[in-house]
Design an enzyme around this catalytic site. Structure first.
Site, PDB file in Angstrom:
ATOM      1  N   SER A   1       0.848  -1.194   0.000  1.00 47.86           N
ATOM      2  CA  SER A   1       0.000   0.000   0.000  1.00 47.86           C
ATOM      3  C   SER A   1       0.885   1.247   0.000  1.00 47.86           C
ATOM      4  O   SER A   1       2.070   1.178  -0.365  1.00 47.86           O
ATOM      5  CB  SER A   1      -0.941  -0.030   1.206  1.00 47.86           C
ATOM      6  OG  SER A   1      -1.923   0.975   1.085  1.00 47.86           O
ATOM      7  N   ASN A   2       0.360   2.368   0.387  1.00 49.34           N
ATOM      8  CA  ASN A   2       1.129   3.608   0.417  1.00 49.34           C
ATOM      9  C   ASN A   2       0.704   4.438   1.630  1.00 49.34           C
ATOM     10  O   ASN A   2      -0.147   4.006   2.403  1.00 49.34           O
ATOM     11  CB  ASN A   2       0.932   4.382  -0.897  1.00 49.34           C
ATOM     12  CG  ASN A   2      -0.533   4.640  -1.150  1.00 49.34           C
ATOM     13  OD1 ASN A   2      -1.178   5.354  -0.400  1.00 49.34           O
ATOM     14  ND2 ASN A   2      -1.078   4.023  -2.191  1.00 49.34           N
ATOM     15  N   ARG A   3       1.272   5.621   1.768  1.00 49.14           N
ATOM     16  CA  ARG A   3       1.087   6.373   3.017  1.00 49.14           C
ATOM     17  C   ARG A   3      -0.129   7.304   2.995  1.00 49.14           C
ATOM     18  O   ARG A   3      -0.282   8.137   3.878  1.00 49.14           O
ATOM     19  CB  ARG A   3       2.364   7.165   3.306  1.00 49.14           C
ATOM     20  CG  ARG A   3       3.511   6.238   3.688  1.00 49.14           C
ATOM     21  CD  ARG A   3       4.805   6.989   3.882  1.00 49.14           C
ATOM     22  NE  ARG A   3       4.618   8.153   4.729  1.00 49.14           N
ATOM     23  CZ  ARG A   3       5.271   9.288   4.599  1.00 49.14           C
ATOM     24  NH1 ARG A   3       6.164   9.415   3.629  1.00 49.14           N
ATOM     25  NH2 ARG A   3       5.052  10.287   5.404  1.00 49.14           N
ATOM     26  N   SER A   4      -1.000   7.158   2.022  1.00 45.73           N
ATOM     27  CA  SER A   4      -2.183   8.035   1.986  1.00 45.73           C
ATOM     28  C   SER A   4      -3.053   7.817   3.232  1.00 45.73           C
ATOM     29  O   SER A   4      -3.343   6.684   3.607  1.00 45.73           O
ATOM     30  CB  SER A   4      -3.003   7.713   0.737  1.00 45.73           C
ATOM     31  OG  SER A   4      -4.259   8.341   0.839  1.00 45.73           O
TER      32      SER A   4
ATOM     33  N   ALA B   1      -5.052   7.472  -3.545  1.00 44.17           N
ATOM     34  CA  ALA B   1      -3.711   7.092  -3.987  1.00 44.17           C
ATOM     35  C   ALA B   1      -3.820   5.633  -4.415  1.00 44.17           C
ATOM     36  O   ALA B   1      -3.739   4.723  -3.580  1.00 44.17           O
ATOM     37  CB  ALA B   1      -2.718   7.269  -2.856  1.00 44.17           C
TER      38      ALA B   1
END
Ligand code: CTP
Length: 399
Positions: free
Chosen positions: A208-211, A275
């Site tokens: 995943s990502n930091r959104s 994101a």
């Protein structure tokens, strides 16, 4: 948001009456003037003193209370209301309203008001399902009363079932939605995506990502407060569901694509603040992958470019998270994805972008207009985005 609004909160004799205290408190905190009317059965469940303290206003409990400032002209409250909300509403009050009774202060006020009326039923499942109650609710609905709920869950009888007072957020959301229905997005359907998608590696791991989802949720609340019907398609976040917004939960880019395609058929605008992961593991292991000293290589493939693919007759807005060449890269995305405008932000700044409450963005439109905004709360960025959306929406034909 609710300042200058007068809200009459009617409370009737249900075990859920205690929840009305939270409704009264939240409405008061949002700036509304809240006048509570309680039936005599409601007083058996919760004291008027609670509502006096929470709202700072006298509570009306009797039709002929000579000490009350409202009792002499008993329609004065009805006239002052911007909205009347009955929560919880028993089968009894619903029946009385459907029949036009005027034997207590709450019934009289509802009969006398020109303001919209919201009813949040709460009762045992059998009482709710009874065709008599259903007929009464249909009658009220046909007369433009707004019915919120009931929800399914734990009931006073100790059983699970339909009849529980709707979630407080849903009740508050309908109130806001009704009060804001004359806003510049009134009657429009706005679809917003939020959060970072999660692409599974195995049953317990994902990429995943930091959104944080904060920008998307701020957009959803702003659109709602300007009168829009909002569908929020969200990847997992820790933010509570915004009131009065349709929330569709997804995990992966593919699920988000499906949801976007499903809900945009009638949309006026799509704002992709999510994101979306650009890559996902080519295959997902069915079992948890075991630790091996040799390490692990995961083969990745591209996810669908949702904004690039989705077609339809609606305004398309993208976000561009950039760590260099902000304007140049954002312009390229605007063109490639066929957008009306793009909101670009520099994710390398610590006070802007992922995880924080503020954002510094540059809005670039297809005419080449570049608008660099100062650092501001995400909610204010959302308002600026909808100022632009409102400019692009077709104007109603003047008669
Ligand atoms: N987006 C999308 N589908 C994807 C990736 C991104 O719809 N698979 C959307 C995002 O929601 C955003 C816009 O496209 O509104 C731009 O996203 P961004 O991550 O900045 O750009 P990418 O197109 O992924 O390009 P890159 O990561 O190479 O900068």
């Amino acid at each position: 948001m609710l300042s200058n609004k007068t809200i009459i909160l009617g409370i009737t004799g249900s075990i859920a009456a205690y929840k009305a205290a939270e409704i009264a408190s939240q409405l008061t905190q949002a700036g509304a003037k809240v006048n509570v009317i309680m039936t005599k059965e409601a007083i058996e469940f919760i004291s008027p003193v609670t509502f006096r303290a929470l709202t700072g206003n006298p509570v009306v409990t009797e039709m002929f209370d000579l000490a009350s400032e409202f009792s002499i002209e008993h329609v004065s409250l009805a006239k002052s209301a911007d909205i009347v909300v009955i929560a919880p509403a028993t089968a009894n009050i619903i029946a009385k309203l459907a029949a036009g009774f005027a034997d207590d202060m709450l019934c009289c006020t509802v009969l006398a008001t020109r303001a919209p009326v919201v009813i949040a039923p709460a009762m045992e499942t059998n009482m709710y399902d009874n065709p008599i109650t259903q007929d009464n609710l249909s009658k009220l609905e046909a007369r433009n009363f707004v019915i919120v709920g009931p929800a399914t869950g734990w009931l006073a009888s100790g059983k699970e079932g339909l009849g529980r007072l709707a979630d407080i957020n849903d009740i508050l959301g309908s109130i806001r939605h009704i009060l804001d229905r004359d806003g510049d997005l009134a009657g429009k359907h706005i679809v917003i995506t939020a959060g970072g998608t999660q692409e599974p590696i195995d049953p317990v791991r994902y990429i995943s990502n930091r959104s944080s989802g904060k920008m998307g949720y701020a957009l959803a609340e702003a659109a709602r407060d300007r009168g829009a019907r909002v569908s929020l398609i969200t990847a997992p976040t820790s933010i509570p569901k915004p009131a009065g917004v349709d929330v569709i939960k997804v995990n992966t880019a593919q699920e988000m694509r499906q949801a976007v395609e499903n809900v945009t058929s009638q949309a006026d605008a799509l704002i992709m603040a999510a994101a979306v992961a650009d890559y996902r593991p080519k295959s997902t292991a069915n079992e948890k992958i075991k630790r091996r000293d040799a390490g692990l290589t995961i083969e990745m493939e591209c996810t669908p470019d949702i904004l690039g693919i989705v077609k339809g007759n609606f305004i398309k807005v993208g976000f561009a998270a950039e760590s260099s060449k902000l304007v140049e890269n954002a312009k390229e995305k605007l063109k490639q994805k066929g957008l009306d405008f793009i909101v670009a932000n520099d994710i390398t700044a610590s006070d802007s972008g992922f995880g924080v409450d503020t954002n510094r963005v540059t809005i670039i439109d297809r005419e080449g207009r570049i608008d660099s905004l100062p650092l501001m709360p995400k909610r204010d960025v959302a308002e600026r985005v909808f100022d632009r959306v409102a400019e692009l929406l077709p104007k109603p034909k003047s008669r």
